[in-house]
Write an enzyme that holds these catalytic residues in place. Structure first.
Site, PDB file in Angstrom:
ATOM      1  N   GLY A 155     -11.103  41.408  60.056  1.00 35.11           N
ATOM      2  CA  GLY A 155     -11.041  42.444  61.313  1.00 35.11           C
ATOM      3  C   GLY A 155     -11.233  42.309  62.181  1.00 35.11           C
ATOM      4  N   GLU A 212     -17.101  44.252  64.055  1.00 36.97           N
ATOM      5  CA  GLU A 212     -16.669  44.588  64.576  1.00 36.97           C
ATOM      6  C   GLU A 212     -16.425  45.961  64.967  1.00 36.97           C
ATOM      7  OE1 GLU A 212     -14.406  42.291  64.670  1.00 36.97           O
ATOM      8  OE2 GLU A 212     -13.984  41.069  62.860  1.00 36.97           O
ATOM      9  N   THR A 218     -31.896  37.790  70.680  1.00 40.73           N
ATOM     10  CA  THR A 218     -31.590  36.614  69.452  1.00 40.73           C
ATOM     11  C   THR A 218     -31.573  35.616  69.513  1.00 40.73           C
ATOM     12  OG1 THR A 218     -29.322  37.264  70.570  1.00 40.73           O
ATOM     13  CG2 THR A 218     -29.565  38.952  69.090  1.00 40.73           C
ATOM     14  N   ASP A 251     -21.779  39.810  54.267  1.00 41.78           N
ATOM     15  CA  ASP A 251     -22.338  41.235  53.852  1.00 41.78           C
ATOM     16  C   ASP A 251     -23.470  41.454  53.070  1.00 41.78           C
ATOM     17  OD1 ASP A 251     -20.137  41.971  55.083  1.00 41.78           O
ATOM     18  OD2 ASP A 251     -19.349  43.417  53.118  1.00 41.78           O
TER      19      ASP A 251
END
Length: 693
Positions: A215, A272, A297, A334
């Site tokens: 993607g 995405e 992060t 995932d």
């Protein structure tokens, strides 16, 4: 017939190369340098795609300019309560998912089922809202952003937010080249299918074939910097693209069409959409010293593929800290992903408050249902995928029967519909459909006696044995033509702009007997940047009533793809054009990476009776028209006996005479829709199509 306008003519940023011509590239990178997962997939191409957009739009903000614009807005959001999303409540984004297929049956291959699409929206909401009891309930934050399939389409009619489009292409893998494949999607898929990006988040589910791409997304545009385009990105390409086999969740809908178990839980789109709303990869697409502009992060050294192929969801220590592999903006499987951080949320909300198209989506109401009726059928005409191209030897190959999609947009089950249709306003035919369609379900229907060229007009005249209660989605019209292109000229102009490897290029023009009339090449190679004009304004004088085939060849086998020679970059593909009437008429064009050969046929058959050549000079304007239709007749056609106006059911709705060479016809009394006007002369007639709006 589809002209070989060759999309690659439009793909001026296509970077495919050759040996001695360089290896194939992806968004300016060599394919071998694009980050791939251990399983061989390209997890995300958003950063490379963004670089491509900047190459084609120099006014688009670069990374630092975007951050200079965004960071003060983030601070304002964090310090001023009026800018916080909590004040305005949850942000709900209307979504349309364009399921791009090539005529497969519903649920087969890339024509994925509604339930697979719906499972993707469920995953997005679980992840962005940190819903308890779901895989999205990690240690991160609730972003207060959620997604809903649209309930109203751009025409104001009801929809389920799933737009199925047959674009007659098996996959969108062009030459195993990432930049060309994505460019193909940008030019052939997005502009033809996109809904207004001010009102909808557009998602595309496509088949990337063996390319391995999962993607990519278009980063948000920004405004407010002097000297820079306030838009910064093309509206007709804005949105998010995913391979169909990673769209949706096997966990939620196990019967979907998925590829493997690493990327089958919907996190490709979570990742995405994060880019689409302004987030960057955790490693800042650099190394330890490169920032993703989120303080919470930890910096990391580069892409990391935590998951099944790396021993599980185990976080390594990188850049003096523990990597945040659970973050949706990493490259983990995932199953390892579960969090967005507070600073990532800050960026998202700042973008939604300020970025063009993102800000407008906050107030879009396309996810709010309109009033529904019990009996409401909708009709759409499918594209026809002819497998036979017209040639001089076969100028009129058989046309395919036309297929329509019948949708139930009512609240009652649709068990019957009467469908009236005709070709070019001719004899009305009827299809009495029976079946069982629940709300928002559909059926493909093949219409008999439609395997001809012309304009197909379709209208639903009844639903469930009674009057359809919504007329705005009852009619559709589409023109089909797979016969050879004909141009009434004898003089044509040929231009050829080559890539640096002119010695590989040859071409010829032959007539219907195979006789070579004109030819050229091979040419001289060049060692400087830029394309080289190989043929400029060459005139072809061709006898009338002939059929001609232009063929161009590349001995290396990669067409005129653009490449690099002698260390000098040349990223422009070569192109060829054939025009007529001083360049006003585009006869054919092509180029780019066409492989070994490319051909295009056209004819210049004159009308059988020269007396009526002026028919081609009749002008109908404006079209579409709201109230008045003007008809201008050339000299010699003043003796128009009368005209007829025919609706899309084939019914004559008006007959009258015309008295001058330019006449005005009042059409204000007609309902909006598609009509035909037939101009009748003493010995002939001609029919035109017009739209009343």
């Amino acid at each position: 017939m589809k002209k070989i306008t060759l999309l690659l003519l439009l793909l001026s940023f296509s970077l495919n190369a050759q040996i001695n011509k360089k290896p194939a590239k992806s968004f300016g990178k060599k394919v071998e340098n694009v980050e791939r997962t251990p399983s061989g997939h390209i997890r995300c191409a958003s950063v490379e795609y963004e670089a491509l957009l900047r190459k084609n739009n120099p006014k688009r903000l670069n990374d630092q300019q975007f951050e200079n614009w965004l960071n003060p807005l983030i601070e304002k959001y964090k310090n001023d309560p009026t800018y916080r999303s909590e004040v305005g409540g949850i942000i709900t984004i209307p979504v349309v998912v364009h399921v791009i297929h090539n005529g497969d049956a519903y649920g087969v291959n890339e024509n994925i089922r509604d339930e697979q699409v719906e499972s993707q929206i469920t995953v997005l909401n679980q992840d962005f809202r940190k819903i308890s009891g779901t895989p999205g309930f990690g240690i991160g934050v609730d972003t207060q952003i959620q997604f809903a399939l649209a309930k109203v389409d751009p025409n104001g009619n009801p929809t389920n937010g799933i737009d199925r489009v047959n674009l007659c292409r098996e996959d969108w893998n062009l030459n195993d080249d990432l930049d060309q494949s994505s460019a193909l999607v940008n030019t052939e898929v997005k502009p033809r299918t996109i809904w207004n990006p001010d009102d909808y988040l557009n998602m595309w589910s496509v088949n990337f074939g063996s390319l391995g791409l999962l993607g990519y997304a278009q980063f948000p545009s920004a405004s407010g910097l002097n000297g820079l385009d306030p838009n910064g990105g093309d509206a007709n390409t804005d949105g998010v693209v995913s391979n169909y086999a990673t769209f949706g969740s096997r966990t939620i809908y196990p019967a979907g069409n998925y590829d493997g178990t690493q990327y089958d839980k919907g996190r490709t789109m979570t990742h995405e959409v994060g880019h689409w709303v302004g987030l960057r990869h955790l490693w800042g697409d650099g190394g330890c010293a490169v920032d993703d502009f989120c303080a919470d992060t930890p910096n990391c050294s580069g892409a990391y593929f935590a998951g099944a192929n790396t021993g599980g969801c185990i976080a390594p220590t990188q850049c003096s800290g523990t990597r945040q592999i659970q973050n949706y903006m990493d490259y983990s499987d995932d199953s390892c992903m579960s969090i967005y951080t507070q600073n990532q949320k800050d960026r998202m909300i700042a973008v939604f408050n300020n970025s063009p198209r993102r800000a407008s989506l906050r107030t879009s109401t396309k996810d709010v249902a309109i009033s529904l009726f019990a009996n409401d059928a909708e009709v759409k005409i499918e594209n026809s995928c002819s497998t036979v191209n017209a040639t001089c030897a076969n100028p009129n190959p058989p046309a395919s029967s036309k297929v329509i999609a019948l949708y139930n947009r009512g609240t009652a089950t649709l068990t019957a519909a009467t469908i009236s249709y005709n070709i070019d306003g001719g004899t009305a035919m009827v299809n009495n459909w029976t079946g069982s369609l629940a709300p928002n379900k559909f059926a493909y229907i093949t219409l008999s006696n439609t395997n001809v060229n012309g304009t197909l007009n379709v209208s639903i005249t009844s639903a469930n044995g009674t009057t359809d209660q919504r007329t705005s989605n009852n009619t559709a019209s589409k023109t089909f033509n797979n016969s050879i292109d004909n141009f009434n000229y004898t003089s044509f102009t040929f231009n050829l702009l080559g890539d640096p490897f002119g010695s590989e290029t040859t071409w010829q023009l032959t007539n219907q007997s195979g006789m070579v009339l004109y030819s050229g090449g091979p040419y001289t190679d060049q060692t400087v940047a830029g394309n080289q004009p190989l043929e400029t304004n060459v005139t072809w004088n061709l006898p009338v009533n002939g059929c001609y085939t232009f063929t161009i060849n590349d001995s290396f086998g990669d067409g005129m793809s653009g490449s690099q020679t002698g260390g000098v970059s040349n990223n422009d593909a070569g192109v060829w054009t054939i025009t007529a009437n001083g360049g006003a008429i585009n006869v054919g064009s092509g180029g780019g990476n066409f492989g070994t050969t490319q051909s295009y046929s056209f004819s210049n058959n004159a009308l059988s009776n020269e007396t009526f050549d002026p028919l081609n000079k009749i002008i109908l304007y404006p079209n579409p028209s709201h109230s008045v239709l003007n008809i201008s007749l050339p000299e010699g056609l003043e003796a128009l006996s009368y005209y007829e106006i025919i609706n899309n059911l084939g019914q004559v709705v008006k007959v009258s005479k015309m008295d001058s060479t330019t006449s005005q016809i009042n059409i204000s009394q007609f309902s909006n829709g598609i009509y035909f006007i037939k101009l009748n002369f003493e010995n002939t007639s001609k029919t035109f199509r017009f739209i009343k709006n």
